[in-house]
Design a protein around this motif. Sequence first.
Motif, short mmCIF file in Angstrom:
data_model
loop_
_atom_site.label_atom_id
_atom_site.label_comp_id
_atom_site.label_asym_id
_atom_site.label_seq_id
_atom_site.Cartn_x
_atom_site.Cartn_y
_atom_site.Cartn_z
N GLU A 129 0.83 -1.21 0.00
CA GLU A 129 0.00 0.00 0.00
C GLU A 129 0.87 1.26 0.00
O GLU A 129 0.55 2.24 -0.67
CB GLU A 129 -0.93 0.02 1.22
CG GLU A 129 -2.11 -0.91 1.09
CD GLU A 129 -3.05 -0.77 2.28
OE1 GLU A 129 -3.16 0.33 2.87
OE2 GLU A 129 -3.69 -1.78 2.62
N ALA A 132 2.20 1.66 -3.48
CA ALA A 132 1.12 2.09 -4.37
C ALA A 132 0.79 3.57 -4.14
O ALA A 132 0.56 4.32 -5.10
CB ALA A 132 -0.13 1.23 -4.17
N PHE A 133 0.78 3.98 -2.89
CA PHE A 133 0.54 5.40 -2.58
C PHE A 133 1.64 6.26 -3.19
O PHE A 133 1.36 7.28 -3.82
CB PHE A 133 0.47 5.62 -1.06
CG PHE A 133 0.42 7.07 -0.68
CD1 PHE A 133 -0.72 7.82 -0.91
CD2 PHE A 133 1.52 7.68 -0.11
CE1 PHE A 133 -0.76 9.17 -0.57
CE2 PHE A 133 1.49 9.02 0.23
CZ PHE A 133 0.34 9.77 0.00
N ARG A 135 3.62 5.65 -5.75
CA ARG A 135 3.48 5.70 -7.21
C ARG A 135 2.29 6.56 -7.61
O ARG A 135 2.39 7.38 -8.52
CB ARG A 135 3.31 4.28 -7.77
CG ARG A 135 4.61 3.51 -7.87
CD ARG A 135 4.43 2.22 -8.67
NE ARG A 135 3.35 1.37 -8.17
CZ ARG A 135 3.48 0.46 -7.21
NH1 ARG A 135 4.65 0.25 -6.64
NH2 ARG A 135 2.45 -0.27 -6.83
N GLY A 136 1.17 6.38 -6.94
CA GLY A 136 -0.03 7.14 -7.27
C GLY A 136 0.13 8.63 -6.99
O GLY A 136 -0.29 9.48 -7.79
N ARG A 139 2.42 10.10 -9.62
CA ARG A 139 1.67 10.21 -10.88
C ARG A 139 0.70 11.39 -10.83
O ARG A 139 0.57 12.14 -11.80
CB ARG A 139 0.92 8.90 -11.13
CG ARG A 139 0.17 8.88 -12.41
CD ARG A 139 -0.46 7.51 -12.59
NE ARG A 139 -1.35 7.51 -13.73
CZ ARG A 139 -2.24 6.59 -13.98
NH1 ARG A 139 -2.35 5.55 -13.17
NH2 ARG A 139 -3.00 6.65 -15.03
N PHE A 140 0.00 11.56 -9.71
CA PHE A 140 -0.94 12.65 -9.56
C PHE A 140 -0.24 14.01 -9.66
O PHE A 140 -0.67 14.90 -10.38
CB PHE A 140 -1.68 12.54 -8.21
CG PHE A 140 -2.58 13.70 -7.93
CD1 PHE A 140 -3.79 13.82 -8.58
CD2 PHE A 140 -2.21 14.67 -7.01
CE1 PHE A 140 -4.62 14.90 -8.32
CE2 PHE A 140 -3.03 15.74 -6.76
CZ PHE A 140 -4.25 15.86 -7.41
N SER A 144 -0.83 16.47 -13.20
CA SER A 144 -2.09 17.11 -12.80
C SER A 144 -2.02 18.62 -12.85
O SER A 144 -1.07 19.21 -13.31
CB SER A 144 -2.45 16.67 -11.38
OG SER A 144 -1.65 17.36 -10.44
#
Length: 149
Positions: A129, A132-133, A135-136, A139-140, A144
């Motif tokens: 997790e 994943a956080f 990476r996310g 990416r955001f 963005s």
Amino acid sequence: MPNDVGHEIADALAVVLRRSSRTHLYELLTSGLDGALDAVTYPVLSALARTGPCSAARLAEEIGLDRSGVTRRASRLEEGGLLRRVPDPDDGRATLLTLTDAGERVIRTTRERLAAHIEASLADWPADEARAFARGFHRFVTGSLLRPE
């Protein structure tokens, strides 16, 4: 409710972007370091590490201060040996701010402290997790509305 995810992220960003949140973080990162580096001067040194040598005016745009505020903070950092002023090779009348070796060392220290604080904050998350956080979130931020250009 429409936009639930958007609202949740917007609320979290409001906390991150608050001046008091940034000041608290800068105090954590600079505690016990060189006397010239503190929560007030940290944004100048940190931005200079990101931009490379640049004028006070350009640095002011980067961190959202006026030029005179950057110049005052840069003077403190220069007196502390963390940055220096050098002639602008493209304009003999202008000067650029640049990190000294000591400035580069202290930036490495603050970045290591930041990474350690982040890791500690995620210590009770399952490793997958946390990854994943990371990476996310990356990416955001890079793809963005937070990315000017």
